[in-house]
Every structure is written in C-alpha cells, then in structure tokens.
Design an enzyme around this catalytic site. Structure first.
Site, PDB file in Angstrom:
ATOM      1  N   LYS A   1      -1.662   3.532   0.700  1.00  0.00           N
ATOM      2  CA  LYS A   1      -1.629   4.988   1.487  1.00  0.00           C
ATOM      3  C   LYS A   1      -1.889   4.508   3.009  1.00  0.00           C
ATOM      4  O   LYS A   1      -2.628   3.512   3.298  1.00  0.00           O
ATOM      5  CB  LYS A   1      -2.985   5.698   1.209  1.00  0.00           C
ATOM      6  N   THR A   2      -0.805   5.128   3.723  1.00  0.00           N
ATOM      7  CA  THR A   2      -1.257   5.016   5.185  1.00  0.00           C
ATOM      8  C   THR A   2      -0.553   6.102   6.168  1.00  0.00           C
ATOM      9  O   THR A   2      -0.606   7.255   5.411  1.00  0.00           O
ATOM     10  CB  THR A   2      -0.075   3.651   5.443  1.00  0.00           C
TER      11      THR A   2
END
Ligand code: R5P
Length: 294
Positions: free
Chosen positions: A205-206
């Site tokens: 996740k970014t």
C-alpha cells in the site's frame, strides 16, 4: 553508502508490456503461491476485476478516536455493503464489527507509535500469527518506515510477519509509511514499494504520485493506494481514478470515506471506478446522484 541521489534514474519500465503473471491467477506476483494464500488473496482482490476497495479504519492504533470513527459499531454496518475489505485492528474488529459481513479482512498487526510521538517509525509486532488466523485475517498489515530512524525495526517486523504468513498461508500487506519529513515522490515510492515487495510482502500500500505508473511497473506485487488526508470528494475521486489508470489494483481509503458527509455514496463511487471503470465525471455524477437520495 548509496543514497537517493546516487541511484541512477531507471531508463525503461516497459510500460507497454503487462506484468507476466505466472499462470492465470488474477493477483500480480501470486502465481507461485500456495492454495490457501491464493484463496485469501481472492477474498481481497475480486477475481472478476482483479481489484479491491478496502475501507481503512485502523487509524485508532496510533491516533485514538479519529473524527469520523467515534462509533465503529454504528459506522461499519452502514459501510460494509459498499466495500470489499475491512482494514482494522483486532480490538476494533472484535469489539465493534460483526463477523457476519462476509468481507475480506486486512488485519493491522504492527503497533508501537502514537500521536504523542514525533517519530512514529519505531513500530513493533503486536499481533501474532495465531491470533491473525483466529481472526480469519485475509492479510496482515505492517507499517514500513523506509528512510526513517525506525527503518530497521519496521523491516524486522515486516520480515517476521512475512515468515509467519508464509508458514501458515496468510498474505502480508506492507504499508509504505510517509513521515512528515519524507518526500512523496516517485523516486521515494519506487524505492519503498520495491523494498517491501522484495522482502516478501504480497500486497503493497502506498500513495498516488507523479509517474505512478512507473512505481506500479517496478513493483512485482499489487499496489493498493491509500486515500490520505481528507480531500473534497471530487478531488478524492479524481485521485482514485488516476491511481487506477496508473495500474493500481485498488484503493484503501479511510478518511476520504469516513470523514465525508456521504460515506456510503463515496464508497460506492470509488467502487464504480475500481470495479466498473467509471471515468471521473461518471463517478462524480454517480456520487452526486447517490448523495441526493440519502
Ligand atoms: C493509517 O495509519 C493506515 O495506514 C490507513 O490504513 C491508511 O493510511 C489509509 O487510510 P487513509 O485513507 O485515511 O490514509
């Protein structure tokens, strides 16, 4: 010691060539994984679209009672029908969320910081694999602070979770943590996402950024995009659209859903972008039509 300035800009991400996923499994980089891992990943990523809408309400693990999350017991039943995955802590899930929603579960397993700290980067492992299995988690979420003082702590925690997850067939979600002094650039996100994937996370996740498609191309597992601070709904939907156009496998939104005046309409509009390829204008029109009926 090499640093970001010494890393030569990569020349070619072959953006015109899709990732050569092994076999016909719908999750990037998961073709060699065991049946159980792939079942749990299928509980997260819709086999028809390959994508996911995660609703993040794990903020309490370091922010306490966040505006919009005061009463999870009232909020989650309203939102559950509109999202694919519940991302929360074991405390929130066990006390406030019915197990009957039949949604994917992204379980927050790292902890160690609070809003009273300047440096949030020294996290540790809080939930062991036995309790993650007991909770029937479909993945375990670990905050990873690349470039921060706590970098080694968080990489150590990530590695422990990956090791246990591989042993028992539970995927790991590595969350790129962006401290206030960190740059939100493609250079940083390429570095952080790739390190997390190389260390064995099954999902990363970014945040969305310029040249996001290159960040996606260089990451061998699916990228899910966090919403970040609350934006006006149209801007949040625009970011969601651009992220999906850039190759994201979904969104993991928290504040842009639970701090919206119309959380269900927002979740549904994001889902239209993620699973039905709505354009930003179609999604915005859908959001406005939906909220007018609420
Ligand atoms: C919070 O610290 C978690 O990592 C959240 O899951 C993540 O940041 C997504 O929430 P938001 O869209 O509010 O940033």
């Amino acid at each position: 010691m090499a640093d970001l300035d010494e890393i030569k800009a990569e020349k070619d991400y072959h953006l015109d060539k899709p990732f050569t996923t092994v076999g016909d499994f719908h999750v990037k980089g998961a073709g060699n994984l065991d049946w159980g891992m792939r079942k749990r990943l299928s509980n997260i990523f819709n086999p028809k679209t390959g994508n996911t809408v995660m609703f993040a309400f794990d903020h309490g693990y370091f922010m306490g009672s966040v505006s919009g999350l005061e009463r999870l017991d009232l909020l989650i039943p309203r939102l559950a029908p509109h999202i694919d995955v519940l991302m929360g802590t074991r405390g929130a899930l066990r006390t406030s969320v019915s197990p009957s929603f039949r949604k994917g579960v992204a379980l927050r397993v790292s902890s160690g910081s609070s809003m009273l700290n300047d440096d949030l980067s020294h996290e540790t492992l809080a939930v062991d694999i036995e309790d993650a299995i007991r909770m029937d988690a479909d993945c375990m979420a670990v905050q990873v602070f690349i470039g921060a003082d706590g970098q080694k702590d968080s990489i150590d925690t990530l590695s422990k979770v990956v090791n246990a997850g591989n042993r028992y067939g539970v995927p790991t979600l590595g969350v790129v943590a962006v401290g206030k002094d960190m740059e939100r650039t493609d250079r940083y996100f390429k570095l952080a996402t790739r390190i997390i994937a190389e260390l064995g996370a099954n999902i990363v996740k970014t945040y969305y950024c310029d040249r996001f498609e290159e960040v996606v191309a260089a990451c061998p597992v699916p990228i899910v995009v966090a919403g970040g601070k609350k934006l006006p709904e149209k801007e949040a939907l625009d970011m969601a659209f651009k992220a999906m156009q850039g190759g994201a496998s979904g969104l993991d939104m928290g504040r842009n859903i639970f701090q919206s005046r119309y959380p269900q309409a927002m979740a549904d509009a994001v889902s239209k972008i993620v699973h039905e390829n709505f354009t930003i204008n179609e999604a915005w029109e859908f959001f406005e039509d939906t909220r007018s009926c609420l």
